[in-house]
Design a protein around this motif. Structure first.
Motif, PDB file in Angstrom:
ATOM      1  N   HIS A   1     -10.571   1.493  -3.547  1.00  0.00           N
ATOM      2  CA  HIS A   1     -10.480   0.777  -4.833  1.00  0.00           C
ATOM      3  C   HIS A   1     -11.725   0.404  -5.356  1.00  0.00           C
ATOM      4  O   HIS A   1     -12.671  -0.396  -4.703  1.00  0.00           O
ATOM      5  N   LYS A   2     -11.981   0.725  -6.558  1.00  0.00           N
ATOM      6  CA  LYS A   2     -13.207   0.210  -7.224  1.00  0.00           C
ATOM      7  C   LYS A   2     -13.424  -1.222  -7.276  1.00  0.00           C
ATOM      8  O   LYS A   2     -14.673  -1.777  -6.985  1.00  0.00           O
TER       9      LYS A   2
ATOM     10  N   SER B   1       0.876  -1.245   0.050  1.00  0.00           N
ATOM     11  CA  SER B   1       0.091   0.115  -0.077  1.00  0.00           C
ATOM     12  C   SER B   1       0.857   1.217   0.003  1.00  0.00           C
ATOM     13  O   SER B   1       0.598   2.281  -0.443  1.00  0.00           O
ATOM     14  N   GLN B   2       2.239   1.122   0.390  1.00  0.00           N
ATOM     15  CA  GLN B   2       3.048   2.351   0.413  1.00  0.00           C
ATOM     16  C   GLN B   2       3.675   2.534  -1.019  1.00  0.00           C
ATOM     17  O   GLN B   2       4.041   3.821  -1.232  1.00  0.00           O
ATOM     18  N   THR B   3       3.898   1.439  -1.831  1.00  0.00           N
ATOM     19  CA  THR B   3       4.505   1.758  -2.890  1.00  0.00           C
ATOM     20  C   THR B   3       3.550   1.719  -4.053  1.00  0.00           C
ATOM     21  O   THR B   3       3.989   2.540  -5.080  1.00  0.00           O
ATOM     22  N   ASP B   4       2.581   1.221  -4.031  1.00  0.00           N
ATOM     23  CA  ASP B   4       1.883   0.797  -5.274  1.00  0.00           C
ATOM     24  C   ASP B   4       0.598   1.730  -5.748  1.00  0.00           C
ATOM     25  O   ASP B   4      -0.114   1.707  -6.532  1.00  0.00           O
ATOM     26  N   VAL B   5       0.359   2.696  -4.774  1.00  0.00           N
ATOM     27  CA  VAL B   5      -0.605   3.595  -4.862  1.00  0.00           C
ATOM     28  C   VAL B   5      -0.372   4.721  -5.686  1.00  0.00           C
ATOM     29  O   VAL B   5       0.837   5.194  -5.841  1.00  0.00           O
ATOM     30  N   PRO B   6      -1.326   5.210  -6.617  1.00  0.00           N
ATOM     31  CA  PRO B   6      -1.055   6.240  -7.571  1.00  0.00           C
ATOM     32  C   PRO B   6      -1.274   7.591  -7.032  1.00  0.00           C
ATOM     33  O   PRO B   6      -1.190   8.684  -7.985  1.00  0.00           O
ATOM     34  N   TRP B   7      -1.362   7.874  -5.746  1.00  0.00           N
ATOM     35  CA  TRP B   7      -1.165   9.094  -4.965  1.00  0.00           C
ATOM     36  C   TRP B   7       0.086   9.535  -4.191  1.00  0.00           C
ATOM     37  O   TRP B   7       0.406   8.459  -3.879  1.00  0.00           O
ATOM     38  N   GLN B   8       0.187  10.660  -4.034  1.00  0.00           N
ATOM     39  CA  GLN B   8       1.560  11.282  -3.135  1.00  0.00           C
ATOM     40  C   GLN B   8       1.164  12.130  -2.572  1.00  0.00           C
ATOM     41  O   GLN B   8       0.575  13.222  -2.909  1.00  0.00           O
TER      42      GLN B   8
ATOM     43  N   PRO C   1      -3.281   5.778 -12.766  1.00  0.00           N
ATOM     44  CA  PRO C   1      -4.672   5.438 -12.950  1.00  0.00           C
ATOM     45  C   PRO C   1      -5.776   5.576 -11.786  1.00  0.00           C
ATOM     46  O   PRO C   1      -6.454   4.937 -11.553  1.00  0.00           O
ATOM     47  N   MET C   2      -5.351   6.690 -10.921  1.00  0.00           N
ATOM     48  CA  MET C   2      -6.231   6.887  -9.832  1.00  0.00           C
ATOM     49  C   MET C   2      -7.918   6.950 -10.216  1.00  0.00           C
ATOM     50  O   MET C   2      -8.321   6.558  -9.516  1.00  0.00           O
ATOM     51  N   GLN C   3      -7.966   8.010 -11.046  1.00  0.00           N
ATOM     52  CA  GLN C   3      -9.264   8.186 -11.306  1.00  0.00           C
ATOM     53  C   GLN C   3     -10.036   6.895 -12.064  1.00  0.00           C
ATOM     54  O   GLN C   3     -11.169   6.989 -12.356  1.00  0.00           O
ATOM     55  N   ARG C   4      -8.971   6.059 -12.807  1.00  0.00           N
ATOM     56  CA  ARG C   4      -9.705   5.049 -13.358  1.00  0.00           C
ATOM     57  C   ARG C   4     -10.126   3.838 -12.305  1.00  0.00           C
ATOM     58  O   ARG C   4     -11.080   3.082 -12.454  1.00  0.00           O
ATOM     59  N   ASP C   5      -9.187   3.726 -11.404  1.00  0.00           N
ATOM     60  CA  ASP C   5      -9.094   2.493 -10.455  1.00  0.00           C
ATOM     61  C   ASP C   5      -9.645   2.934  -8.988  1.00  0.00           C
ATOM     62  O   ASP C   5     -10.050   1.795  -8.412  1.00  0.00           O
TER      63      ASP C   5
END
Ligand SMILES: O=C(O)CCC(=O)C(=O)O
Ligand SMILES: [Fe+2]
Length: 202
Positions: free
Chosen positions: A146-147, A11-18, A168-172
């Protein structure tokens, strides 16, 4: 050497937000807060399942010419950029190599005001573009889920924080700003976006 250094949790490495905490100086926060006191905030009525509802917050949209925004069936015309907001947009574009050209400003008068679950996936947004979210005023929780898997994260967004939401935050994923009955102070959030110019006026 710390244990597990090479194996941080997924969860710390693979998320598309920062989250960049304290991104804005207190001077910058003060100037933006003062400038926003003059913004023409409105509370549009949205039609959901055939019923009219005033949104539980107020908002304003500033953008380059031709960058109008169709938001839940409402056409929002681009207002010209206020000075400090324009400077912040330029700063974000330079520092993170982005091409942001519009900003949705949300004003939450207190903890009763909120935003429900959604993704920012309107067709006039440039495909795969980054959204940069800057917060001022009261700290509020920001929920992300997550969707498909339903995996949930909660981050606190405090005054001066920058949250970069990359593809792909807004996609997934979806996100929301839940109500917080005990919070009495106001909060401002600026989501800087990249719009395809003249999308609505071909
Ligand atoms: O207020 C926030 O932090 C979230 C705003 C948001 O999600 C949006 O404007 O689309
Ligand atoms: Fe959003």
């Amino acid at each position: 050497m710390p244990l597990f250094e090479d194996a941080p949790s997924q969860s710390q490495t693979d998320v598309p937000w920062q989250l960049l905490s304290g991104y804005l100086s207190s001077k910058q926060q003060q100037l933006l807060w003062q400038e926003a006191a003059h913004f023409p905030f409105s509370r549009p009525e949205l039609t959901v399942f055939g019923k009219q509802h005033a949104i539980p917050r107020t908002q304003a949209w500033f953008a380059d010419a031709g960058c109008d925004y169709l938001y839940s069936g409402l056409m929002i015309r681009a207002l010209p950029w206020p000075h400090y907001l324009a400077r912040l947009c330029q700063q974000l574009n330079q520092e993170f190599q982005l091409q942001l050209n519009g900003v949705l400003v949300n004003h939450y008068a207190n903890g009763q005001e909120k935003m429900g679950w959604h993704s920012d996936d309107e067709p006039e947004l440039m495909p795969q573009s980054t959204i940069a979210s800057v917060s001022l005023g009261a700290a509020r929780d920001f929920d992300i889920r997550h969707k498909q898997s339903g995996e949930k994260h909660r981050i606190a967004l405090a005054a001066g924080d920058l949250l970069l939401m990359r593809w792909p935050m807004q996609r997934d994923w979806q996100h929301a700003l839940p109500s917080r009955a005990k919070i009495t102070d106001a909060r401002l959030n600026f989501t800087f976006r990249q719009i395809v110019p003249f999308y609505h006026q071909p």
